[in-house]
Motif scaffolding. Structure first.
Motif, short mmCIF file in Angstrom:
data_model
loop_
_atom_site.label_atom_id
_atom_site.label_comp_id
_atom_site.label_asym_id
_atom_site.label_seq_id
_atom_site.Cartn_x
_atom_site.Cartn_y
_atom_site.Cartn_z
N SER A 76 -3.25 0.74 8.33
CA SER A 76 -2.45 -0.41 7.92
C SER A 76 -3.18 -1.73 8.12
CB SER A 76 -1.12 -0.43 8.68
OG SER A 76 -0.39 0.76 8.45
N CYS A 88 -5.15 -1.71 4.85
CA CYS A 88 -4.27 -1.74 3.68
C CYS A 88 -2.83 -1.75 4.20
CB CYS A 88 -4.51 -0.53 2.78
SG CYS A 88 -3.33 -0.36 1.42
N TRP A 91 0.13 -1.64 3.07
CA TRP A 91 1.14 -0.70 2.57
C TRP A 91 0.88 0.75 2.96
CZ3 TRP A 91 5.60 -2.51 1.94
CH2 TRP A 91 5.77 -3.81 1.46
N SER A 99 1.19 1.52 5.79
CA SER A 99 2.24 1.65 6.82
C SER A 99 3.41 2.49 6.31
CB SER A 99 2.73 0.26 7.25
OG SER A 99 3.22 -0.47 6.14
N LEU A 100 3.52 2.67 5.00
CA LEU A 100 4.60 3.52 4.46
C LEU A 100 4.48 4.96 4.95
CD1 LEU A 100 4.82 2.33 0.72
CD2 LEU A 100 6.42 1.84 2.58
N THR A 142 0.87 -8.85 2.31
CA THR A 142 2.09 -8.04 2.36
C THR A 142 2.90 -8.18 1.06
OG1 THR A 142 3.31 -9.85 3.43
CG2 THR A 142 2.22 -8.25 4.87
N ILE A 195 4.21 -7.71 -2.83
CA ILE A 195 4.50 -6.60 -3.73
C ILE A 195 4.30 -7.10 -5.14
CG2 ILE A 195 6.31 -5.08 -4.62
CD1 ILE A 195 7.55 -5.01 -1.87
N ILE A 212 2.56 3.35 -3.26
CA ILE A 212 1.53 2.37 -2.93
C ILE A 212 0.84 1.88 -4.19
CG2 ILE A 212 -0.70 2.03 -1.77
CD1 ILE A 212 0.26 3.94 0.41
N ILE A 242 3.37 -0.61 -5.97
CA ILE A 242 3.68 -1.91 -5.35
C ILE A 242 2.45 -2.66 -4.86
CG2 ILE A 242 5.92 -1.03 -4.62
CD1 ILE A 242 4.86 -0.86 -1.77
N SER A 243 1.29 -2.04 -4.87
CA SER A 243 0.08 -2.68 -4.35
C SER A 243 -0.15 -4.03 -5.03
CB SER A 243 -1.13 -1.78 -4.59
OG SER A 243 -2.31 -2.40 -4.13
N GLU A 250 -6.64 2.00 -5.42
CA GLU A 250 -5.46 2.37 -4.64
C GLU A 250 -4.99 3.79 -4.93
OE1 GLU A 250 -4.32 0.23 -8.39
OE2 GLU A 250 -5.65 -0.19 -6.69
#
Length: 308
Positions: free
Chosen positions: A133, A136, A138, A140-141, A195, A197, A255, A258-259, A266
């Motif tokens: 995280s 990157c 996201w 963290s998802l 952070t 989207i 990811i 929404i990246s 990605e």
């Protein structure tokens, strides 16, 4: 025939996929790097290729150790072919390393099935997701995947549900300590974390990315249907592992969607779970000619992309 060659797990397969990755990695760098070539740049690229190679090794270990596929090398073949199909992954060092950390986390998450040293495995998984995280946000998802594993593997001990927060906090403490030691302004560091989207897919409008992403997603949609059916035939103890692979793939797609910076790189988070799904699909196909078509298409598309 390629499908027959990779139908049994052999050491030579690592040599073949490593050579394939090396050629693709080198060509991608030669055509895209605009920096002056010096000793430090060469060392950096060697280390990044080492990350690619080690990612295959970790991926093969986690899928083989947890019986996510049969004893074949389809999984590492697909993993390498997907990377070649989307060479943008070679150009993003942060995502390459973040994906390796996620593979470390997946290895620990799926191994919770054994119910041995659960607390250590949960901490390790949370730690590696936290590290990913940092590179990157996201990524963290994947904490969702960790908690899903605790639920699916019926881990009832409350302290094991708290450990993920401890693992994440450990990463925070280590990061803050590093920033203080290097006299880096913490507010500036936090402001640089992206952070956002974004649902703007216009950066992916390049012909090569359109073709590659279409092939990848088409393979996923087709194979995942058979994968879900196959889950039903698995024993009760193995079903959670296969469901976690599916969830990992869905998180990877999230990811991609929404990246905030869409470059094609990605997609790398999707390659590991999708390779397992594709390997399972090839295991149930009886027609050898169809297996060959599926594999050769992934080999030929990158070549076609060169002339687009």
């Amino acid at each position: 025939m390629i499908s027959s060659f990779f139908s049994k797990a052999k050491p030579i397969h690592f040599v073949v996929v490593t050579l394939l990755l090396f050629i693709a990695f080198t060509l991608t760098k030669v055509y895209n790097i605009k920096e002056t070539v010096d000793f430090f740049l060469i060392v950096k690229q060697i280390l990044l290729f080492g990350v690619c190679f080690f990612s295959i090794f970790v991926f093969d270990f986690l899928s083989g150790k947890n019986d996510l596929t049969k004893s074949n090398s389809y999984k590492i073949l697909f993993f390498s072919l997907f990377m070649v199909l989307m060479p943008q992954t070679f150009m993003d060092s942060k995502l390459l390393i973040a994906n390796l950390f996620i593979l470390f986390a997946l290895r620990r998450i799926i191994s919770i099935r054994s119910k041995i040293f659960i607390n250590k495995k949960v901490f390790d998984a949370a730690f590696w997701i936290g590290m990913a995280s940092l590179l990157c946000f996201w990524a963290s998802l994947y904490f969702i995947l960790l908690f899903a594993a605790l639920l699916l593997y019926a881990v009832a001990d409350v302290k094991n549900w708290i450990i993920p927060f401890v693992g994440a906090l450990t990463v925070v403490v280590l990061t803050v300590s590093f920033l203080l030691l290097t006299n880096t302004d913490i507010e500036t560091y936090l402001s640089n974390i992206n952070t956002d989207i974004s649902f703007d897919f216009s950066p992916l409008n390049a012909n090569q990315i359109i073709v590659s992403s279409t092939v990848i997603l088409s393979y996923f949609v087709w194979a995942v249907f058979f994968y879900i059916i196959r889950i039903k035939s698995k024993t009760k103890s193995y079903k959670p592992s296969y469901l976690l692979v599916l969830l990992a793939a869905l998180i990877a797609i999230a990811i991609v969607v929404i990246s905030p910076q869409k470059t094609g790189a990605e997609f790398i988070f999707l390659f590991a779970p999708m390779s397992i799904i594709m390997a399972n699909y090839l295991e149930i196909i009886s027609e050898k000619w169809f297996k060959e078509i599926l594999i050769w298409l992934l080999i030929l598309v990158p070549v076609i992309n060169l002339v687009l």
